[in-house]
Structures are given as C-alpha cells and as structure tokens.
Scaffold this active site. Structure first.
Site, short mmCIF file in Angstrom:
data_model
loop_
_atom_site.label_atom_id
_atom_site.label_comp_id
_atom_site.label_asym_id
_atom_site.label_seq_id
_atom_site.Cartn_x
_atom_site.Cartn_y
_atom_site.Cartn_z
N LYS A 192 0.85 -1.17 0.04
CA LYS A 192 0.04 0.06 0.20
C LYS A 192 0.85 1.18 -0.01
CE LYS A 192 -3.56 2.68 0.73
NZ LYS A 192 -4.60 3.25 -0.27
N LYS A 210 -1.07 11.87 5.77
CA LYS A 210 -0.39 10.81 6.71
C LYS A 210 0.15 9.51 5.94
CE LYS A 210 -3.67 7.47 7.03
NZ LYS A 210 -3.87 6.27 6.53
#
Ligand code: NAP
Length: 301
Positions: free
Chosen positions: A176, A244
């Site tokens: 990811k 983030k």
C-alpha cells in the site's frame, strides 16, 4: 474455498470506507456486530440488523473475524491495546483484518501482541477509493500467514475484486505504501499538467480529454482530473489521510535507509494542502495549492 457463512463478523471504523464495506459483509449473510467511537456512525447498519458491542474488547470476544478501518497507526494501536481494547477480549483463533492504511512496523507489533493470545492478524489495506468501497470492487493487498489468507480470502471477495496475497504480515502495508508513491506522484503530475494548460490559455478539459486517449491515460486522470477541473473536492480521500500515508512512506524509507526524492516532493505538496486548511477536502484539491502559487483562479471559490 472455505465455507465462511457461519463466521461471526465484527467491524470497527465506519467512515467513508468502512461503512459500505461492513454493509457488504453483512449483506453476504454474516452476522455482524459493530462498535464505533461515534455511535451515530453505526446507526445505518444497526437499522439493518447489525448488533452493537459496548467496547472493542466485547466485540473481539464474540466474533470470529474482526475488520478494522480507522485512520492511522496510533488509532489502530489504541483500539488494540486500550484497557477495553481488542487485545483484552481476543481469543484463540480470532482473526483481525486491518483494512486501514498504517505502518508495517505497527502492523507487525500488533500481530505479535495478538499471537500471544493465539489470535491472528492480516493487514489488508485497500485501493480504489470511496467508489471502490461502494461497489465492492476494491483492490486489496494482503499480508498474512498462508493459512490465515486461505481462511479470509472468501470474505475479502465480498468487498474487493482484485486480491493479492503479497506476503507475510506487514507485506500488505508495504504494498500500500508503494501504491501511495504512485498515486501521489500521479496526482501531482495531473495537477501540473492542468495548471500548464490553464496558464497557456488552452481549455484544460479538452487537454484532459486528449490525454485520456493516449499513454497518459489513468483512472486518476479520469476521476481526480475531473474533480480538479470542476472544483469537486468533497472527500473521497481526505487530504489529511493522504498526507498521513506519505508520512508512512517516508518513515519506512528512513528506517530502510532509502532515498525517495519524488515522493518527498509529493509529501511537501500534501503538507501545503493541509497547512492551507484543506485537510478535510479530497486530496485532488492539491491543484488549488499549485493554482495559488501561480496566481491562477481557484475552482474552489
Ligand atoms: P474516515 O471517513 O475519516 O473514517 C475513519 C473512521 O475511523 C471514522 O469513523 C473514525 O471514527 C474511526 N476512527 C479513527 N480513529 C479512531 C480511533 N482512535 N478509535 C475509534 N475509531 C476511530 O476515513 P476513511 O476514508 O474511511 O479511511 C479509513 C482508512 O482507509 C484510512 O487508513 C485511509 O487512509 C484508508 N483509505 C481510504 C481511502 C479513501 O478513498 N477514503 C482509500 C484507501 C484507503 P469517528 O467517526 O469517531 O471519527
């Protein structure tokens, strides 16, 4: 394929992504119990027959498989280790599937804590955005022991279309992070292309149309390019979450002693976007930072 119909499922994190995913899992015929920090977020699924657990610990104690879909590493850590957290209720055989995007390091730490109770962890971050979640067509990148993967694969088919068992625990989160490198670089490139068209006095919508027919075609140019042109910044994927994710990429690269200069630049764009007060907007609002920098007219006004 294992028969999973009898598995009792749980879900924590019923936001943009988690809400439709929990709904698909329940509608596939599984008993569903949920807990949410903001209880109103659970009303839609309680109204459809889901049960409510008082705490994450109570939820972990009663289900076979528990899906997590919260924001960041610290949130997952809190939900697992709090006094009334998952760990306090975990039982042998419990599988926690974490669909959040968090660090591989925290993922491996959480897996170790659960393993001490005979429970299992699978990191299963997703790509495909809100639309992918709402159409159960997500791409899911899984890190899990092979036996755990075999057990959860049929469940993941209820929420995703493209599943890849990348490797052991943590490998899904690394995949990811790689995904976010590609996505953030593409987003910045699309913003720059449209700003150049605007600056040159050429219709950026026609430019996007032309690019969609050639090698520059991408789903991001389709979806995020359209958002940039129309100033449609309702999330989607919040800029603060994109920021983030790039923090996770940089932290991981730093731990490994790797230089990722292009992603550093994308991270700076995301910092500026959040710093400009647009953290709750879709990250395609990135183009607004670039427009401001170049004295161009905002589409958000
Ligand atoms: P979201 O709409 O902000 O939802 C996050 C949910 O997690 C909220 O319901 C929030 O509860 C809950 N939560 C966060 N921290 C918590 C904590 N410490 N304890 C309890 N609950 C907590 O975000 P999202 O877009 O669904 O994203 C969820 C995850 O998927 C993130 O890791 C994100 O990076 C990832 N992701 C998102 C997308 C996308 O397109 N949106 C795509 C791929 C991956 P409250 O309601 O109480 O705030």
């Amino acid at each position: 394929m294992t028969n999973t119909k009898s598995l009792k499922l749980g879900a924590i994190g019923l936001g943009i992504m988690g809400a439709p995913m929990a709904e698909f899992l329940m509608n596939a015929g599984h008993p569903m119990t949920v807990w949410a920090r903001t209880p109103e977020k659970a009303e839609f699924i309680l109204n459809q027959g889901a049960a409510w657990a008082q705490t994450p610990a109570a939820l972990a104690a009663e289900v076979d498989v528990l899906f997590l879909n919260v924001s960041d590493s610290a949130d997952v850590e809190q939900i697992v280790t709090d006094e009334n957290g998952i760990l306090a209720g975990a039982h042998a055989g419990l599988i926690v599937i974490d669909n959040s995007t968090i660090s591989a390091r925290t993922t491996r730490d959480m897996a170790k804590l659960l393993a001490a109770k005979g429970a299992h962890w699978a990191d299963a971050p997703v790509s495909g955005g809100q639309k992918g979640a709402q159409t159960a067509s997500l791409t899911i990148m899984v890190g899990a022991e092979p036996a755990v993967y075999d057990r959860i694969e049929p469940l993941l088919h209820h929420i995703g279309k493209t599943l890849t068992h990348v490797g052991d625990v943590g490998a899904g989160q690394i995949a990811k992070a790689c995904n976010q490198i590609v996505v953030s670089g593409t987003l910045a490139a699309i913003a720059e292309a449209l700003v150049l068209a605007e600056g040159a006095g050429v219709d950026p919508a026609r430019v996007r149309e032309a690019l969609l027919g050639g090698s520059a075609h991408s789903r991001m140019l389709e979806i995020h390019g359209a958002r940039m042109l129309n100033g449609e910044y309702a999330p989607g994927f919040k800029a603060k979450l994109h920021q983030k994710d790039l923090g996770i990429v940089q932290q991981t690269a730093q731990e490994l002693g790797l230089a990722l200069p292009g992603t550093s630049l994308a991270g700076q764009w995301m910092n500026a976007l959040v710093g400009a007060g647009m953290g709750e907007l879709d990250s395609s609002a990135l183009i607004e930072v670039l427009r401001r920098l170049n004295g161009q007219t905002s589409q958000a006004d």
